[in-house]
Design a protein around this motif. Structure first.
Motif, PDB file in Angstrom:
ATOM      1  N   MET A  11       0.838  -1.201   0.000  1.00 44.81           N
ATOM      2  CA  MET A  11       0.000   0.000   0.000  1.00 44.81           C
ATOM      3  C   MET A  11       0.882   1.264   0.000  1.00 44.81           C
ATOM      4  O   MET A  11       1.827   1.365   0.770  1.00 44.81           O
ATOM      5  CB  MET A  11      -0.905   0.005   1.242  1.00 44.81           C
ATOM      6  N   MET A  12       0.553   2.202  -0.873  1.00 50.75           N
ATOM      7  CA  MET A  12       1.346   3.421  -0.989  1.00 50.75           C
ATOM      8  C   MET A  12       1.115   4.321   0.211  1.00 50.75           C
ATOM      9  O   MET A  12      -0.014   4.545   0.638  1.00 50.75           O
ATOM     10  CB  MET A  12       0.967   4.149  -2.284  1.00 50.75           C
ATOM     11  N   GLY A  13       2.208   4.875   0.791  1.00 49.79           N
ATOM     12  CA  GLY A  13       2.101   5.752   1.941  1.00 49.79           C
ATOM     13  C   GLY A  13       1.569   7.126   1.558  1.00 49.79           C
ATOM     14  O   GLY A  13       1.538   7.508   0.385  1.00 49.79           O
ATOM     15  N   ILE A  14       1.183   7.908   2.570  1.00 54.45           N
ATOM     16  CA  ILE A  14       0.575   9.209   2.334  1.00 54.45           C
ATOM     17  C   ILE A  14       1.536  10.167   1.639  1.00 54.45           C
ATOM     18  O   ILE A  14       1.135  10.948   0.764  1.00 54.45           O
ATOM     19  CB  ILE A  14       0.062   9.814   3.668  1.00 54.45           C
ATOM     20  N   PHE A  15       2.829  10.120   1.996  1.00 54.00           N
ATOM     21  CA  PHE A  15       3.801  10.986   1.339  1.00 54.00           C
ATOM     22  C   PHE A  15       3.873  10.683  -0.159  1.00 54.00           C
ATOM     23  O   PHE A  15       3.904  11.585  -0.997  1.00 54.00           O
ATOM     24  CB  PHE A  15       5.189  10.831   1.954  1.00 54.00           C
ATOM     25  N   ASP A  16       3.902   9.390  -0.488  1.00 56.51           N
ATOM     26  CA  ASP A  16       3.981   8.985  -1.893  1.00 56.51           C
ATOM     27  C   ASP A  16       2.703   9.341  -2.646  1.00 56.51           C
ATOM     28  O   ASP A  16       2.743   9.711  -3.821  1.00 56.51           O
ATOM     29  CB  ASP A  16       4.246   7.482  -2.000  1.00 56.51           C
ATOM     30  N   LEU A  17       1.559   9.231  -1.968  1.00 58.63           N
ATOM     31  CA  LEU A  17       0.285   9.589  -2.603  1.00 58.63           C
ATOM     32  C   LEU A  17       0.257  11.066  -2.987  1.00 58.63           C
ATOM     33  O   LEU A  17      -0.203  11.436  -4.064  1.00 58.63           O
ATOM     34  CB  LEU A  17      -0.885   9.273  -1.666  1.00 58.63           C
ATOM     35  N   ILE A  18       0.749  11.899  -2.078  1.00 56.41           N
ATOM     36  CA  ILE A  18       0.773  13.336  -2.353  1.00 56.41           C
ATOM     37  C   ILE A  18       1.694  13.634  -3.525  1.00 56.41           C
ATOM     38  O   ILE A  18       1.337  14.389  -4.443  1.00 56.41           O
ATOM     39  CB  ILE A  18       1.217  14.113  -1.100  1.00 56.41           C
TER      40      ILE A  18
END
Length: 332
Positions: free
Chosen positions: A1-8
């Motif tokens: 699952m992609m982390g929030i930093f990577d999503l942004i």
């Protein structure tokens, strides 16, 4: 699952691609400064400026200002850019807290982003743009160490994914009727829509502006310009699609320049230009202003919002009908 930093980071890169980025007025074509970097270079320069001294950085001041203007228009694009440009200094702290305290890395990172956004909201007034970045970083660092020293998660990942995936609703401008008839109280939506357009056309005719407006309408009719109102906005708000095409709707603010100088804006606001500069430096100007080199630019939409001038959606046929009526057909 992609982390929030990577999503942004992924979301921001999807928004900008390889196109030039303008942090001054948000639009390369409308900016007085003609050289603009692509996003990857822009981000590197912003990060470097933040590490050196964010309070003295004009680049960060411009970025915070355009983020505020973007928020005012109901667009989260530049708020995400600001997060993307401070995330590199979040990463090492989040990894250290996760390693040293045994906290879940995703929970720490999510808490940092949520706190940074809370600080962003809390500093929307009364704080100079040059200090916002440092306060966001400090708030995120504080919550990261608190998250490591205590336990259960207060910021689930789902909340941040929702923030990234949903579009912020457009902020409505406060409408104030210009005649005895309040079109907002008329039950017939078609009639209310027609009345707003005709009333606006009559005002433009009265002030001698219809010649320029007719030129704008001609560009729409010939396909050189498209109406500015998106189909997603028209569907719930406008019903008279059949009168001459859905592309003939536009916002009244489209007839004005997107940005004007601080001197002209100060005249409209009833203050001196020097007073406007003092308010900006103190972070007390009533709405965000854009920084372009050594000068400031004021968003026309933000100024309209401050002066409670309605930025309504009109159809050009209604505007022309209202102008024709006001002039007794003289210009038709």
């Amino acid at each position: 699952m992609m982390g929030i930093f990577d999503l942004i980071e992924r979301k921001v890169r999807e928004n900008f691609g390889d196109a030039p980025v303008c942090v001054h007025v948000g639009n390369v074509d409308e900016c007085d400064i003609k050289r603009h970097p692509v996003y990857s270079k822009f981000r590197r320069d912003v990060i470097a400026a933040g590490v050196k001294s964010a309070p003295s950085s004009r680049m960060w001041e411009s970025l915070i200002a355009i983020g505020r203007l973007s928020d005012l228009m109901g667009d989260e694009t530049w708020r995400l850019v600001i997060l993307d440009c401070i995330i590199p200094c979040f990463r090492s702290v989040s990894v250290r807290v996760s390693r040293d305290f045994g906290a879940e890395l995703e929970e720490v990172q999510s808490a940092m982003v949520v706190t940074a956004l809370e600080v962003w909201n809390d500093t929307s007034a009364g704080v100079s743009p040059r200090h916002v970045r440092d306060r966001m970083v400090k708030g995120a660092f504080d919550v990261a160490y608190r998250k490591g020293s205590c336990a259960p998660p207060e910021y689930p990942m789902d909340e941040m994914e929702l923030f990234l995936q949903s579009e912020a609703p457009a902020l409505g401008f406060g409408l104030r009727a210009a005649s005895i008839i309040n079109s907002d109280l008329i039950r017939d939506a078609d009639f209310a829509e027609q009345l707003k357009g005709e009333r606006y056309g009559a005002v433009l005719q009265k002030h001698g502006c219809m010649e320029d407006v007719l030129g704008y309408h001609d560009e729409i009719r010939t396909g050189r310009r498209s109406g500015s109102v998106k189909q997603s906005v028209m569907a719930p708000r406008l019903s008279r699609f059949s009168i001459s095409g859905v592309k003939n709707y536009y916002y009244t603010s489209d007839l004005y320049p997107s940005f004007i100088g601080l001197k002209e804006a100060a005249v409209v606001m009833g203050i001196t230009e020097s007073a406007a500069h003092r308010l900006i430096r103190a972070g007390q100007f009533p709405f965000p202003v854009a920084r372009a080199g050594r000068s400031y630019k004021v968003s026309t939409k933000a100024l309209m919002h401050f002066k409670e001038i309605p930025d309504v959606i009109v159809h050009m046929d209604d505007v022309e009908n209202g102008a024709r009526h006001a002039s007794a057909g003289a210009w038709w």
